[in-house]
Scaffold this active site. Sequence first.
Site, PDB file in Angstrom:
ATOM      1  N   ASN A 247       0.645  -0.951   0.105  1.00  9.95           N
ATOM      2  CA  ASN A 247       0.063  -0.032  -0.080  1.00  9.95           C
ATOM      3  C   ASN A 247       1.183   1.332  -0.161  1.00  9.95           C
ATOM      4  O   ASN A 247       1.416   1.513   0.889  1.00  9.95           O
ATOM      5  CB  ASN A 247      -0.870  -0.064   1.059  1.00  9.95           C
ATOM      6  CG  ASN A 247      -1.975   1.143   1.153  1.00  9.95           C
ATOM      7  OD1 ASN A 247      -1.757   2.030   0.456  1.00  9.95           O
ATOM      8  ND2 ASN A 247      -2.606   1.107   2.299  1.00  9.95           N
TER       9      ASN A 247
ATOM     10  N   ARG B 264      -2.416  -2.378  -3.427  1.00 11.31           N
ATOM     11  CA  ARG B 264      -3.659  -1.475  -3.447  1.00 11.31           C
ATOM     12  C   ARG B 264      -3.586  -0.198  -4.388  1.00 11.31           C
ATOM     13  O   ARG B 264      -2.538   0.420  -4.218  1.00 11.31           O
ATOM     14  CB  ARG B 264      -3.869  -1.024  -2.055  1.00 11.31           C
ATOM     15  CG  ARG B 264      -4.917  -0.263  -1.807  1.00 11.31           C
ATOM     16  CD  ARG B 264      -4.820   0.675  -0.675  1.00 11.31           C
ATOM     17  NE  ARG B 264      -6.261   1.418  -0.210  1.00 11.31           N
ATOM     18  CZ  ARG B 264      -6.236   2.662   0.302  1.00 11.31           C
ATOM     19  NH1 ARG B 264      -5.205   2.825   0.876  1.00 11.31           N
ATOM     20  NH2 ARG B 264      -7.420   3.100   0.455  1.00 11.31           N
TER      21      ARG B 264
ATOM     22  N   HIS C 266     -13.301   2.808  -0.546  1.00 16.44           N
ATOM     23  CA  HIS C 266     -13.071   1.707   0.767  1.00 16.44           C
ATOM     24  C   HIS C 266     -13.786   0.487   0.055  1.00 16.44           C
ATOM     25  O   HIS C 266     -14.202  -0.280   0.883  1.00 16.44           O
ATOM     26  CB  HIS C 266     -14.131   2.185   1.820  1.00 16.44           C
ATOM     27  CG  HIS C 266     -13.597   3.387   2.758  1.00 16.44           C
ATOM     28  ND1 HIS C 266     -14.313   4.077   3.535  1.00 16.44           N
ATOM     29  CD2 HIS C 266     -12.459   3.679   3.056  1.00 16.44           C
ATOM     30  CE1 HIS C 266     -13.420   5.011   3.895  1.00 16.44           C
ATOM     31  NE2 HIS C 266     -12.280   4.838   3.840  1.00 16.44           N
TER      32      HIS C 266
ATOM     33  N   GLY D 244     -11.475   7.960   7.600  1.00 18.99           N
ATOM     34  CA  GLY D 244     -12.256   8.218   6.393  1.00 18.99           C
ATOM     35  C   GLY D 244     -13.656   7.408   6.930  1.00 18.99           C
ATOM     36  O   GLY D 244     -13.477   6.166   7.396  1.00 18.99           O
TER      37      GLY D 244
ATOM     38  N   ARG E 199     -13.068  15.702   7.469  1.00 23.71           N
ATOM     39  CA  ARG E 199     -14.186  16.059   6.228  1.00 23.71           C
ATOM     40  C   ARG E 199     -15.718  16.136   6.582  1.00 23.71           C
ATOM     41  O   ARG E 199     -16.127  15.534   7.423  1.00 23.71           O
ATOM     42  CB  ARG E 199     -13.979  14.703   5.301  1.00 23.71           C
ATOM     43  CG  ARG E 199     -12.573  14.551   4.677  1.00 23.71           C
ATOM     44  CD  ARG E 199     -12.414  13.361   3.717  1.00 23.71           C
ATOM     45  NE  ARG E 199     -11.482  12.533   3.938  1.00 23.71           N
ATOM     46  CZ  ARG E 199     -11.002  11.412   3.660  1.00 23.71           C
ATOM     47  NH1 ARG E 199     -12.039  10.816   3.130  1.00 23.71           N
ATOM     48  NH2 ARG E 199     -10.043  11.065   4.019  1.00 23.71           N
TER      49      ARG E 199
ATOM     50  N   GLU F 171      -8.442  -5.394   4.760  1.00 20.60           N
ATOM     51  CA  GLU F 171      -8.178  -5.172   3.356  1.00 20.60           C
ATOM     52  C   GLU F 171      -7.003  -5.946   2.731  1.00 20.60           C
ATOM     53  O   GLU F 171      -6.852  -6.385   1.716  1.00 20.60           O
ATOM     54  CB  GLU F 171      -7.856  -3.635   3.300  1.00 20.60           C
ATOM     55  CG  GLU F 171      -9.316  -2.839   3.476  1.00 20.60           C
ATOM     56  CD  GLU F 171      -8.993  -1.538   3.712  1.00 20.60           C
ATOM     57  OE1 GLU F 171      -9.291  -0.677   2.861  1.00 20.60           O
ATOM     58  OE2 GLU F 171      -8.948  -1.197   4.932  1.00 20.60           O
TER      59      GLU F 171
HETATM   60  P1  ADP Z   1      -8.029   4.720   9.169  1.00 21.77           P
HETATM   61  O1  ADP Z   1      -9.011   5.336   8.451  1.00 21.77           O
HETATM   62  O2  ADP Z   1      -6.836   5.894   9.262  1.00 21.77           O
HETATM   63  O3  ADP Z   1      -7.487   3.715   8.860  1.00 21.77           O
HETATM   64  P2  ADP Z   1      -9.031   3.849  11.684  1.00 21.77           P
HETATM   65  O4  ADP Z   1      -9.850   2.620  10.938  1.00 21.77           O
HETATM   66  O5  ADP Z   1      -7.839   3.139  12.629  1.00 21.77           O
HETATM   67  O6  ADP Z   1      -8.390   4.925  10.850  1.00 21.77           O
HETATM   68  O7  ADP Z   1      -9.978   4.621  12.653  1.00 21.77           O
HETATM   69  C1  ADP Z   1      -9.424   5.798  13.400  1.00 21.77           C
HETATM   70  C2  ADP Z   1     -10.686   6.295  14.314  1.00 21.77           C
HETATM   71  O8  ADP Z   1     -10.994   4.936  15.163  1.00 21.77           O
HETATM   72  C3  ADP Z   1     -10.231   7.247  15.047  1.00 21.77           C
HETATM   73  O9  ADP Z   1     -11.386   8.434  15.133  1.00 21.77           O
HETATM   74  C4  ADP Z   1     -10.416   6.721  16.539  1.00 21.77           C
HETATM   75  O10 ADP Z   1     -10.700   7.702  17.530  1.00 21.77           O
HETATM   76  C5  ADP Z   1     -11.410   5.501  16.378  1.00 21.77           C
HETATM   77  N1  ADP Z   1     -11.319   4.822  17.601  1.00 21.77           N
HETATM   78  C6  ADP Z   1     -10.275   3.782  17.770  1.00 21.77           C
HETATM   79  N2  ADP Z   1     -10.597   3.124  18.920  1.00 21.77           N
HETATM   80  C7  ADP Z   1     -11.855   3.754  19.343  1.00 21.77           C
HETATM   81  C8  ADP Z   1     -12.729   3.464  20.445  1.00 21.77           C
HETATM   82  N3  ADP Z   1     -12.233   2.526  21.400  1.00 21.77           N
HETATM   83  N4  ADP Z   1     -13.783   4.334  20.575  1.00 21.77           N
HETATM   84  C9  ADP Z   1     -13.970   5.003  19.594  1.00 21.77           C
HETATM   85  N5  ADP Z   1     -13.293   5.374  18.827  1.00 21.77           N
HETATM   86  C10 ADP Z   1     -12.131   4.746  18.415  1.00 21.77           C
END
Ligand code: ADP
Length: 404
Positions: free
Chosen positions: A7, A91, A180, A212, A241, A384
Amino acid sequence: MNILVLNCGSSSVKYQFINPDTHKVLAQGAVERIGMSGAVLRNKRHDGDEIAISGEILDHAIAIDYILAVLLSKNHGVIKEKREIKAVGHRVVHGGETFTRSVLIDNDVVKGIRDNIELAPLHNPHNLRGITACLNHLPDTPQVAVFDTAFHQKMPAHAYLYGIPYSLYRRYKIRRYGFHGTSHRYITERAALLMEKPLDSLKLITCHLGNGCSMAAIDGGVSIDTTMGFTPLEGLLMGTRSGDMDPSVILYIMAKEELGSSEANALLNKHSGLMGISGVSSDMRDVMEEAQEGNKQAAAAFNIFCYRIKKYIGAYSAALNGLDAIIFTGGIGENSPEVREKSLSGLSYLGVHIDESLNTSTEKEKSITTPDSSVSVYVIPTNEELMIALDTMTIVQEEEKAVV
Ligand code: ADP
């Protein structure tokens, strides 16, 4: 058969070396700060061995050199020869209308990805850099491109066309693409397995909620609508966003604040969403903590976030003419019982009944509905990289059969 999944971003290359038959990740890591000082490769082997290697990693080709070197390394590696990498899965963010599924990379595919650079100028050029480097480093190894947009390419025209002159679609290919796709497809297939029902019989709504966020309506395994659009800005509220809004708002702000297009772009993509509304953070955990402490803007951000999800569940259950299951994934979707509960509250008319103890249990992959809920709700950690590895394996095997 072991597959290297890559990626490639602007200054990073994330990778996993996977056996798609066993789903085992043999090694994974990332090269970060490519082209900058402090560039480093961090690798983690399946047995817990970890190593960080710093160096002058000036471009993606050198980054891939480093990755191959660590995979082959005597002390930290997992293979003895390059040919143990059976194939590479890349990816690729934007396949435009050119690519409706994953494909074996040849010159035409490289050209197709290049032709779509205009649609994803921040992503496709880096994805291409990784592909070119691998074609040079591993000339005899098959390479497969897996597109974020491909899963949504079967959407009907009434879902992908915007209400602007059709000539603009013809001229510039302005339409909904959706993103996604690899994640939506993975959780769709996984849900069918968990439900023990054929995929083509299921009506699903998938919610990928990370930094996202996007949702998709999946009818019989086909994405018939999705919330992200021409770019990943449309739809749900996200970390930074805005998601949906009246397009006139931005024209108004541009005039009032004398903003140029790149400043307006930054406003909508980097300073809006949870961050913009809460004024605190783009991270859902911080927003929830602040809301708990009485911060009204943070509470508003949380409420808007969940309300949009609920609104799209209503819209997509109508588009699907029924609903069997809703699936949550991504950092927020997987980890926040609060977001799931709030987004799904007041949906008893649809037949959604949440079991509070299941919703808050620590299990990672689970159903969270009561037995009398006619719509099931699942939490499924996305994967993914595994989906890319599986696609890559399937395509390589198809090619091998075709040759025989
Ligand atoms: P990306 O899209 O960059 O891959 P992720 O899928 O890791 O990001 O998601 C990041 C989001 O997940 C952030 O907003 C983070 O606060 C949220 N997050 C992670 N753990 C928790 C939790 N226990 N409760 C609420 N939100 C969470």
